[in-house]
Scaffold this active site. Structure first.
Site, PDB file in Angstrom:
ATOM      1  N   TYR A 141       0.815  -1.210   0.000  1.00  0.00           N
ATOM      2  CA  TYR A 141       0.000   0.000   0.000  1.00  0.00           C
ATOM      3  C   TYR A 141       0.849   1.261   0.000  1.00  0.00           C
ATOM      4  O   TYR A 141       0.340   2.359  -0.241  1.00  0.00           O
ATOM      5  CB  TYR A 141      -0.952   0.013   1.205  1.00  0.00           C
ATOM      6  CG  TYR A 141      -2.073  -1.012   1.121  1.00  0.00           C
ATOM      7  CD1 TYR A 141      -2.231  -1.814  -0.001  1.00  0.00           C
ATOM      8  CD2 TYR A 141      -2.962  -1.177   2.162  1.00  0.00           C
ATOM      9  CE1 TYR A 141      -3.240  -2.756  -0.077  1.00  0.00           C
ATOM     10  CE2 TYR A 141      -3.988  -2.118   2.096  1.00  0.00           C
ATOM     11  CZ  TYR A 141      -4.112  -2.915   0.967  1.00  0.00           C
ATOM     12  OH  TYR A 141      -5.120  -3.845   0.891  1.00  0.00           O
ATOM     13  N   LYS A 192       3.471 -15.538   1.969  1.00  0.00           N
ATOM     14  CA  LYS A 192       3.394 -16.259   0.699  1.00  0.00           C
ATOM     15  C   LYS A 192       4.840 -16.547   0.301  1.00  0.00           C
ATOM     16  O   LYS A 192       5.322 -16.144  -0.771  1.00  0.00           O
ATOM     17  CB  LYS A 192       2.651 -15.386  -0.338  1.00  0.00           C
ATOM     18  CG  LYS A 192       2.303 -16.076  -1.644  1.00  0.00           C
ATOM     19  CD  LYS A 192       1.220 -17.122  -1.524  1.00  0.00           C
ATOM     20  CE  LYS A 192       0.991 -17.798  -2.868  1.00  0.00           C
ATOM     21  NZ  LYS A 192       0.085 -18.970  -2.760  1.00  0.00           N
ATOM     22  N   ASP A 224      -3.037 -18.280   1.223  1.00  0.00           N
ATOM     23  CA  ASP A 224      -4.191 -18.945   0.601  1.00  0.00           C
ATOM     24  C   ASP A 224      -4.755 -20.011   1.545  1.00  0.00           C
ATOM     25  O   ASP A 224      -5.971 -20.134   1.712  1.00  0.00           O
ATOM     26  CB  ASP A 224      -3.827 -19.541  -0.777  1.00  0.00           C
ATOM     27  CG  ASP A 224      -2.462 -20.189  -0.803  1.00  0.00           C
ATOM     28  OD1 ASP A 224      -1.675 -19.989   0.151  1.00  0.00           O
ATOM     29  OD2 ASP A 224      -2.161 -20.909  -1.769  1.00  0.00           O
ATOM     30  N   ASP A 248      -5.353  -6.979   5.586  1.00  0.00           N
ATOM     31  CA  ASP A 248      -6.575  -6.284   5.174  1.00  0.00           C
ATOM     32  C   ASP A 248      -7.649  -7.305   4.797  1.00  0.00           C
ATOM     33  O   ASP A 248      -8.795  -7.247   5.258  1.00  0.00           O
ATOM     34  CB  ASP A 248      -6.221  -5.396   3.961  1.00  0.00           C
ATOM     35  CG  ASP A 248      -7.321  -4.407   3.626  1.00  0.00           C
ATOM     36  OD1 ASP A 248      -8.340  -4.371   4.336  1.00  0.00           O
ATOM     37  OD2 ASP A 248      -7.163  -3.672   2.631  1.00  0.00           O
ATOM     38  N   ASP A 252     -11.082  -8.911   7.222  1.00  0.00           N
ATOM     39  CA  ASP A 252     -12.477  -8.810   6.779  1.00  0.00           C
ATOM     40  C   ASP A 252     -13.146 -10.185   6.750  1.00  0.00           C
ATOM     41  O   ASP A 252     -14.341 -10.313   7.022  1.00  0.00           O
ATOM     42  CB  ASP A 252     -12.565  -8.150   5.396  1.00  0.00           C
ATOM     43  CG  ASP A 252     -12.647  -6.633   5.503  1.00  0.00           C
ATOM     44  OD1 ASP A 252     -12.385  -6.103   6.609  1.00  0.00           O
ATOM     45  OD2 ASP A 252     -12.968  -5.968   4.504  1.00  0.00           O
TER      46      ASP A 252
END
Ligand code: NAD
Length: 364
Positions: A141, A192, A224, A248, A252
């Site tokens: 970001y 990852k 994942d 992020d 959620d």
């Protein structure tokens, strides 16, 4: 001693939910003689409309002076046509970076009364208590280079850069280990590392911290798989630590496990105890101004503010207990109502009032 609390109501439902949380803070502030001093400033779309930018200098000055900040939410369709660099959400990124709020704590705690509102079967989520520790000021970001440009062959190309240095990883890693030490003693680092070099370094640095925390068990999981495990067997997790982008998304997902995004608080801390407290949800333009928003995520954020920035754990516990009492009494905003016959569906103001009266320090 005065405690300066800056309110940044923001956009959409932000002002409605911050108003209710302020009522709650005033009541506990009075009970514990905390001398809370409230100030208010603009952030996001509200700031763009009044001062032409999402994080104006006046807000920056007030934020730097505050002991703690309570934020509603920013953004809305009326600002969506602005260039990316001028949108309300940039105000959020700017304040996090300005105050160096690198550590985002997102508890996903399921109140037993709401197990039926979860997207998973009640037995899968009853008793769920996961803390997601998300790095907030680095990663993709913020990484440069970024942007959209036209290549030499005339084709447009978008670029973002995922970047972490080892110091950034170490400081969030230490906070996550410390949080795990205070809870169930289990830390799962999500990366990852089979594909992305930046997260190979992430994994190496997390491993290097292991000897400092012999009482915490550290495990690693690819993102994942973590996404899958969160909806398959979420109770296996105690504390999850991860970078900005993965955090992020995973937070959620965890949000839905708890029944409603309207229930989830968050804290963003820097190296001193100053912090920014905000609900996980956005500005919900679809219900803004209709007295339908659930203020409990913001009220629970106010409880975190008491605990982490003002060091007032008893006040924090009182607020959390009052929220639990209100839910036990069957009071629900529309987003968490499952069976309207047994539950009273109430609005934003009435929910704030219910928490205030559940707090009532009668007889004192
Ligand atoms: P959102 O969280 O605002 O809304 C998603 C859905 O959840 C909507 O149906 C909404 O009505 C509902 N909802 C959210 N909060 C609720 C609450 N407290 N009570 C009851 N229902 C609630 O996400 P979105 O729709 O993707 O985004 C809307 C705007 O908010 C966008 O401009 C986005 O950029 C912004 N946003 C801001 C933040 C933030 O300020 N931290 C976070 C996410 C999105």
């Amino acid at each position: 001693m005065k405690r300066r609390i800056l309110l940044l109501p923001g956009d959409g439902i932000g002002p409605e939910v911050v108003r209710e949380a302020k009522k709650v803070l005033e009541v506990v502030g009075k009970r514990y003689a905390l001398q809370l001093e409230f100030r208010e400033a603009n952030l996001g779309g509200a700031a763009i409309d009044v001062e032409g930018t999402a994080y104006p200098a006046s807000t920056r000055a007030a934020a730097r002076e505050a002991d703690a900040i309570l934020l509603g939410a920013v953004g809305g369709p009326q600002w969506d046509s602005l260039p990316a660099a001028q949108r309300p959400e940039r105000g959020l990124l700017a304040i996090r970076a300005d105050l160096d709020l690198f550590c985002n704590l997102r508890p996903a705690l399921l109140f037993p009364e709401l197990a039926g509102a979860s997207s998973l079967r009640a037995e899968r989520v009853a008793g769920l208590d996961v803390l997601i520790v998300r790095e907030l000021t680095g990663g993709i970001y913020f990484g440069e280079p970024r942007g959209i440009s036209v290549r030499e062959d005339g084709v447009r190309e978008g670029i973002n850069t995922d970047r972490y240095d080892e110091n950034e990883i170490r400081r969030i890693g230490r906070l996550a280990f410390e949080a795990a030490r205070k809870r169930g003693g289990r830390l799962c680092s999500v990366d990852k590392a089979n594909v992305l070099e930046v997260t190979m370094l992430w994994r190496e640095v997390m491993e290097s911290l292991r000897p400092e925390f012999p009482d915490v068990s550290l495990s690693h999981m690819y993102v994942d798989n973590a996404a899958m495990q969160l909806v398959r067997e979420p109770k296996q997790f105690d504390v999850i630590v991860t970078g900005n982008l993965f955090g992020d998304i995973l937070s959620d997902t965890a949000a839905m496990l708890t029944g409603s995004i309207g229930m989830l608080p968050s804290a963003s801390l820097n190296a001193s105890s100053a912090g920014l407290y905000e609900p996980v949800h956005g500005s919900a333009p679809d219900i803004a101004g209709e007295d339908k928003a659930n203020p409990l995520a913001t009220i629970l954020s106010a409880a975190m503010l008491m605990r982490y920035s003002l060091d007032e754990s008893e006040a924090a516990n009182d607020i959390e207990r009052a929220v639990a009492d209100v839910l036990s009494a069957g009071k629900r905003t529309g987003d968490i109502a499952t069976n309207e016959a047994e539950e009273a569906v109430i609005g934003t103001r009435a929910m704030g009032d219910a928490v205030v009266s559940a707090l009532s320090y009668e007889g004192e």
